[in-house]
Design an enzyme around this catalytic site. Structure first.
Site, short mmCIF file in Angstrom:
data_model
loop_
_atom_site.label_atom_id
_atom_site.label_comp_id
_atom_site.label_asym_id
_atom_site.label_seq_id
_atom_site.Cartn_x
_atom_site.Cartn_y
_atom_site.Cartn_z
CG HIS A 6 -1.95 0.89 1.29
ND1 HIS A 6 -1.90 2.07 0.37
CD2 HIS A 6 -3.41 0.40 1.35
CE1 HIS A 6 -3.44 2.47 0.34
NE2 HIS A 6 -4.38 1.47 1.00
CE1 TYR A 56 -4.01 4.46 5.95
CE2 TYR A 56 -3.99 3.27 3.78
CZ TYR A 56 -4.70 3.61 4.93
OH TYR A 56 -6.16 3.97 4.99
NE ARG A 114 -6.04 0.59 -3.63
CZ ARG A 114 -7.02 0.82 -3.52
NH1 ARG A 114 -7.76 1.37 -2.47
NH2 ARG A 114 -8.14 0.38 -4.42
N GLY A 127 -15.66 -3.23 -5.39
CA GLY A 127 -15.34 -3.57 -4.10
C GLY A 127 -16.79 -3.41 -3.30
CB CYS A 135 -25.32 5.29 1.02
SG CYS A 135 -25.21 3.87 1.86
CD GLN A 177 -38.73 9.71 4.67
OE1 GLN A 177 -37.90 10.56 4.56
NE2 GLN A 177 -39.61 9.53 5.50
#
Length: 642
Positions: free
Chosen positions: A162, A167, A215, A315, A342, A418
């Site tokens: 990563h 990071y 990544r 994902g 969301c 809603q």
């Protein structure tokens, strides 16, 4: 179907059955850094669902700096648990990768965990963390290599380093963060020294036929003097020489508004980062994986067909539907439960210190895969469900699958509740489409759906149900403000539902989620909008990523924001407010109330049910106004208890 997406690919000695990668996503499923059964089942369901490669979430390499909610390969004692995980993924027909990580400032909120930074950093007034010295840099380099070796022992098919999102490796690489003046700071070559040493350390500790992913952010967003895409391309070329095989092109950081790119909400367009990935792929000649709200198989297949990517990171779409890959391959697109971005159950849960682990608004079984397996009932019941919003539909879906006879009654002429209103707000069409899709799915499966059919005592007398579920939701609160009943005053439901229109200067009373989205909606239609909120801040009920996007758009559209401002009275030509202790009048043509909702009345129906001994379950906003994710969670739980 989708021949590009479901074509095989070989990376060194790793053979993938398709081009879909489930990227590493934080879950909070591990406990004390150990693999749990919860984490295993989560991955197994996605492997069975057809994912080409499951990348296990950020896994610590340096034990003193790994919070307990993350998995670790920082010590040998974690190998057996990891082996159980990889064995389970393999048995389910999948492949397993692991993402090696050291979190830098991302771990600062966890007590007792070592925080490591690239250069001196003041985390709080008077509290400065010293930049890592040469001995610690060497220690970390060794730790990455040892963790990679443990990954091999644990049965992983590949590893990923990563190099993004603030990071430690990104922190050294980025001039916006790295302020060192020694051989690890300053020039590009110096800043790349530690990250390249880590790559070489990992490569030496894994077999020649094992691919190494990396990544990395496409660029540094919102960071002054940060990495440009040209810098990233230059580093990727060096990383290729050091042993990296596959680029996983991400974006975003946790110290600026760029966080919106890290776990992109519904506000960002699908595939927003793909042109960056395509350029990096083109200029490096490396195998490249793209990510960024790719939640549609047709889109994913087209990106591959257009030769922009080699692999696609999908994902959250696999969180919402673990069968996403199988359904896509089989052409069952109408059966896919689609992620709507969301972020309520995934990113917001990871950020929260209260929510125990991730879940999903669209899939309440996430994190409860074993517990929530559908089991057929031995005593089928007729269950009358009042309300066809997301909660009512979720309950009907589960009950039908279990063998009950749900009768779903909706007072209006369409399902969705809603969620349909939410889908009218700017950039939220996917929510409306999701609600419509859910209604079509349950109708197609055979659920007894009745529109224009409010549940009344008479209907209960007629149907004689065994159980009643109250999912009628909530109604707008009409605040007790003098003038609230004047004809030029509307409410947010009327506006978003298309039942009322306004123009000119508009004051929106309420600066929560609904108020802000109503303000955006009206601004898009040419209104000059002012938002009045009595609290000190606007959007306090929004998650971090969505709040960044909504507030940015309000600013760009020129919406006037008035926090810490109490509405005193509405007159025929304005709104009188107490603005920080000063009384003033805001001239306007219309006023829209958006101060929240209250549960709709179901007391007469409940009284009849009590009289007849019919159990009543109340879910979602009908019980207490909350978020949509709470409503579907209620429904999923109750429908399994009946």
């Amino acid at each position: 179907m989708f021949s590009y997406l479901f074509s095989p690919m070989k990376l060194r000695g790793l053979e993938l059955k398709n081009r879909i990668i489930m990227p590493a996503m934080g879950t909070k499923f591990p406990k004390d850094n150990e693999v749990t059964e919860q984490l295993i089942q989560y991955h197994v369901d996605r492997a069975k669902g057809g994912s080409g490669l499951n990348m296990v979430e950020v896994t610590g390499v340096h034990q003193p700096s790994v919070p307990g909610i993350y998995p670790s390969l920082g010590e040998d004692r974690f190998i057996p648990g990891m082996k159980r995980l990889t064995d389970a993924i393999h048995e389910a027909g999948g492949k397993a990768g692991v993402q090696l990580w050291q979190g830098s400032i991302a771990v600062a909120a966890h007590q007792g965990i070592q925080v490591i930074v690239a250069s001196d950093l003041e985390l709080a007034p008077g509290y400065v963390v010293k930049g890592a010295d040469k001995a610690l840099i060497d220690e970390l380099t060794t730790c990455y290599g040892k963790a990679a070796h443990r990954a091999v022992e644990a049965g992983y098919d590949c590893v990923e380093v990563h190099m993004a999102h603030n990071y430690i490796l990104h922190s050294f690489l980025s001039p916006a963060i790295n302020k060192r003046t020694d051989e690890y700071g300053g020039t590009f070559e110096n800043r790349a020294r530690f990250p390249l040493a880590v790559i070489e350390s990992i490569r030496k500790n894994i077999p020649d036929d094992m691919p190494l992913f990396m990544r990395i952010d496409a660029q540094d967003d919102y960071l002054e003097n940060g990495m440009t895409i040209e810098d990233v391309i230059a580093f990727c070329k060096l990383a290729k020489e050091a042993g990296v095989d596959v680029l996983d092109i991400s974006r975003g950081n946790i110290i600026s508004a760029g966080i919106k790119f890290e776990v992109p909400p519904i506000d960002l367009p699908r595939a927003f980062n793909i042109e960056n990935a395509a350029r990096i792929r083109r200029e490096t000649g490396m195998v490249t994986m793209g990510v960024g709200r790719i939640n549609d198989p047709e889109l994913a297949d087209r990106l591959l067909q257009e030769d922009k990517l080699d692999l696609v990171g999908i994902g959250r779409a696999q969180l919402a539907d673990p069968e996403f890959c199988n359904k896509s391959k089989e052409g069952r697109l109408d059966d896919i439960v689609r992620c709507v971005g969301c972020n309520q159950g995934c990113y917001d849960a990871c950020e929260s210190h209260v929510i125990p682990h991730i879940t999903c608004l669209r899939n309440p079984a996430l994190g409860k895969e074993n517990e929530y397996r559908i089991s057929k009932t031995k005593k089928p019941k007729t269950v009358l469900i009042a309300g066809g919003g997301m909660a009512g539909m979720e309950a009907a879906d589960v009950l039908y699958a279990r063998g009950h006879h749900p009768v779903l009654c909706e007072a209006s002429d369409r399902l969705g509740g809603q969620f349909l209103l939410a889908g009218e707000a700017p950039r939220k069409l996917e929510m409306k489409l999701a609600a419509m899709s859910k209604g079509e799915q349950i109708t197609r499966r055979g659920v007894d759906v009745r529109l224009n059919a409010p549940v009344t005592p008479a209907l209960i007398e007629e149907l004689k149900p065994d159980v009643v579920i109250n999912a009628i939701g909530a109604l707008p609160i009409i605040p007790p403000i003098p003038g609230i009943n004047l004809p030029h005053v509307k409410n947010s439901h009327e506006i978003l539902g298309g039942k009322a229109s306004v123009e000119g200067n508009v004051v929106v009373i309420g600066g929560g989620l609904v108020g802000l989205e109503t303000a955006e909606y009206l601004s898009d239609k040419g209104c000059k909008v002012t938002v009045v909120e009595m609290l000190e801040g606007l959007g306090t009920d929004l998650g971090t990523t969505r709040k960044v996007c909504v507030m940015e758009n309000l600013y760009m559209e020129g919406v006037t924001q008035m926090p810490n401002c109490k509405c005193l009275e509405i007159t025929g030509d304005g709104v009188v407010v107490d603005n920080g202790g000063e009384k003033q009048t805001i001239p306007c043509d219309y006023v829209v109330a958006a101060v929240g909702v209250h549960s709709a009345d179901f007391s007469a129906e409940e009284a009849l049910c009590k009289e007849k001994g019919i159990p009543v379950y109340t879910i979602g906003d009908a019980e207490k106004p909350r978020r949509a994710i709470d409503a579907t969670a209620d429904a999923a739980r109750i429908a399994r208890e009946i």
